[in-house]
Design a protein around this motif. Structure first.
Motif, PDB file in Angstrom:
ATOM      1  N   GLY A 197       4.203   5.547  -5.441  1.00 15.99           N
ATOM      2  CA  GLY A 197       4.412   5.426  -6.881  1.00 15.99           C
ATOM      3  C   GLY A 197       3.308   5.998  -7.739  1.00 15.99           C
ATOM      4  O   GLY A 197       3.563   6.444  -8.862  1.00 15.99           O
ATOM      5  N   ALA A 198       2.074   6.024  -7.233  1.00 21.54           N
ATOM      6  CA  ALA A 198       0.947   6.503  -8.036  1.00 21.54           C
ATOM      7  C   ALA A 198       1.125   7.948  -8.510  1.00 21.54           C
ATOM      8  O   ALA A 198       0.937   8.232  -9.698  1.00 21.54           O
ATOM      9  CB  ALA A 198      -0.358   6.349  -7.256  1.00 21.54           C
TER      10      ALA A 198
ATOM     11  N   LEU B 173       3.887   1.526  -1.186  1.00 26.17           N
ATOM     12  CA  LEU B 173       4.506   1.683  -2.508  1.00 26.17           C
ATOM     13  C   LEU B 173       3.520   2.272  -3.507  1.00 26.17           C
ATOM     14  O   LEU B 173       3.902   3.071  -4.373  1.00 26.17           O
ATOM     15  CB  LEU B 173       5.018   0.327  -2.999  1.00 26.17           C
ATOM     16  N   ILE B 174       2.256   1.897  -3.389  1.00 25.91           N
ATOM     17  CA  ILE B 174       1.233   2.443  -4.287  1.00 25.91           C
ATOM     18  C   ILE B 174       1.046   3.932  -4.030  1.00 25.91           C
ATOM     19  O   ILE B 174       0.958   4.734  -4.968  1.00 25.91           O
ATOM     20  CB  ILE B 174      -0.097   1.686  -4.104  1.00 25.91           C
ATOM     21  N   GLN B 175       1.008   4.314  -2.761  1.00 22.59           N
ATOM     22  CA  GLN B 175       0.827   5.719  -2.424  1.00 22.59           C
ATOM     23  C   GLN B 175       2.013   6.562  -2.893  1.00 22.59           C
ATOM     24  O   GLN B 175       1.852   7.723  -3.273  1.00 22.59           O
ATOM     25  CB  GLN B 175       0.646   5.875  -0.906  1.00 22.59           C
TER      26      GLN B 175
ATOM     27  N   MET C 218       0.828  -1.204   0.000  1.00 19.69           N
ATOM     28  CA  MET C 218       0.000   0.000   0.000  1.00 19.69           C
ATOM     29  C   MET C 218       0.869   1.262   0.000  1.00 19.69           C
ATOM     30  O   MET C 218       0.570   2.248  -0.666  1.00 19.69           O
ATOM     31  CB  MET C 218      -0.914  -0.011   1.224  1.00 19.69           C
TER      32      MET C 218
END
Length: 249
Positions: A7-8, A3-5, A1
């Motif tokens: 990388g997005a 990494l998504i926050q 989660m």
């Protein structure tokens, strides 16, 4: 989660840099138009060169000040040493706006124009404590008796320091220098007060650009800087092995 926050937003910026439509992600196809405009915008390129020059100079000056200060703080015993170290770290607690305003007031008082030299001095006052702390921590792990043994074997004090101590604190020096360089390159709060027509940094010039223009040129700039940072990290790993420094720390 996490990494998504992280990388997005990067993916959105990279996507907008290649989108033909300035207001839609990949709507209308893919284009390099914004990169073409970026490299045609002389003000941004000049500001980037100025920022790199200031960041390199600030890192060099801060390193030259922080290293002997760290040696004195660790190797020399004197009353109130902990208080002195605490006082040296105070600039890190000051908001950038306060430092920038104080620097501008000082320059105006002495009638000095806000160019790269004065900007380096003001930034050094903040970046030196950032470099000082990791080097103090690294020097505290070094056994001073090793230098004494080298001197007993005929090495001069400077030679003993170069051969014995420097290799052990080199990871801290590299990490502190990289952090100082990035922080200086990215600084806006301080340089916003010190930039003018003679010397403008990239963050300030970028802010001026997005205030006047509404297009993804800044996204193209961000993408180019990201790719440049990745290339630099790969090259650095090939030359000095980042993994070795991580293991040593």
């Amino acid at each position: 989660m996490a990494l998504i926050q992280i990388g997005a937003p990067i993916l959105v910026i990279v996507g907008s840099a290649f989108s033909k439509n300035a207001y839609g992600l990949f709507s209308g196809g893919v284009t390099l138009l914004w990169f073409d405009r970026l490299f045609a915008t002389r003000s941004l390129l000049t500001a980037f060169a100025t920022s790199v020059e200031i960041a390199l100079a600030t890192t060099g000056v801060a390193l030259c000040v922080a290293l002997p200060t760290a040696i004195a703080a660790v190797r020399v015993r004197f009353p109130g040493r902990s208080v002195v170290l605490w006082l040296l770290g105070l600039p890190m607690l000051l908001p950038g706006v306060v430092v920038g305003l104080a620097g501008l007031s000082t320059l105006l008082r002495f009638g000095v124009a806000a160019r790269t030299g004065p900007m380096v001095l003001v930034l050094t006052s903040v970046m030196t404590p950032l470099m000082l702390r990791p080097m103090v921590a690294a020097l505290q792990q070094v056994d001073a008796n090793q230098e004494a043994a080298a001197r007993n074997l005929g090495a001069t004090p400077l030679r003993a320091f170069q051969l014995v101590t420097v290799p052990q604190i080199l990871p801290a020096m590299v990490a502190a220098s990289l952090f100082c360089f990035v922080e200086t390159l990215d600084n806006f709060a301080i340089t916003a007060f010190l930039s003018n027509m003679h010397a403008t940094t990239l963050p300030v010039e970028t802010y001026d650009y997005i205030r006047d223009f509404d297009d993804p040129v800044v996204s193209a700039l961000s993408t180019a800087l990201t790719l440049l940072g990745l290339a630099f990290a790969v090259a650095l790993d090939r030359v000095i092995s980042i993994e070795r420094f991580v293991d040593a720390s």
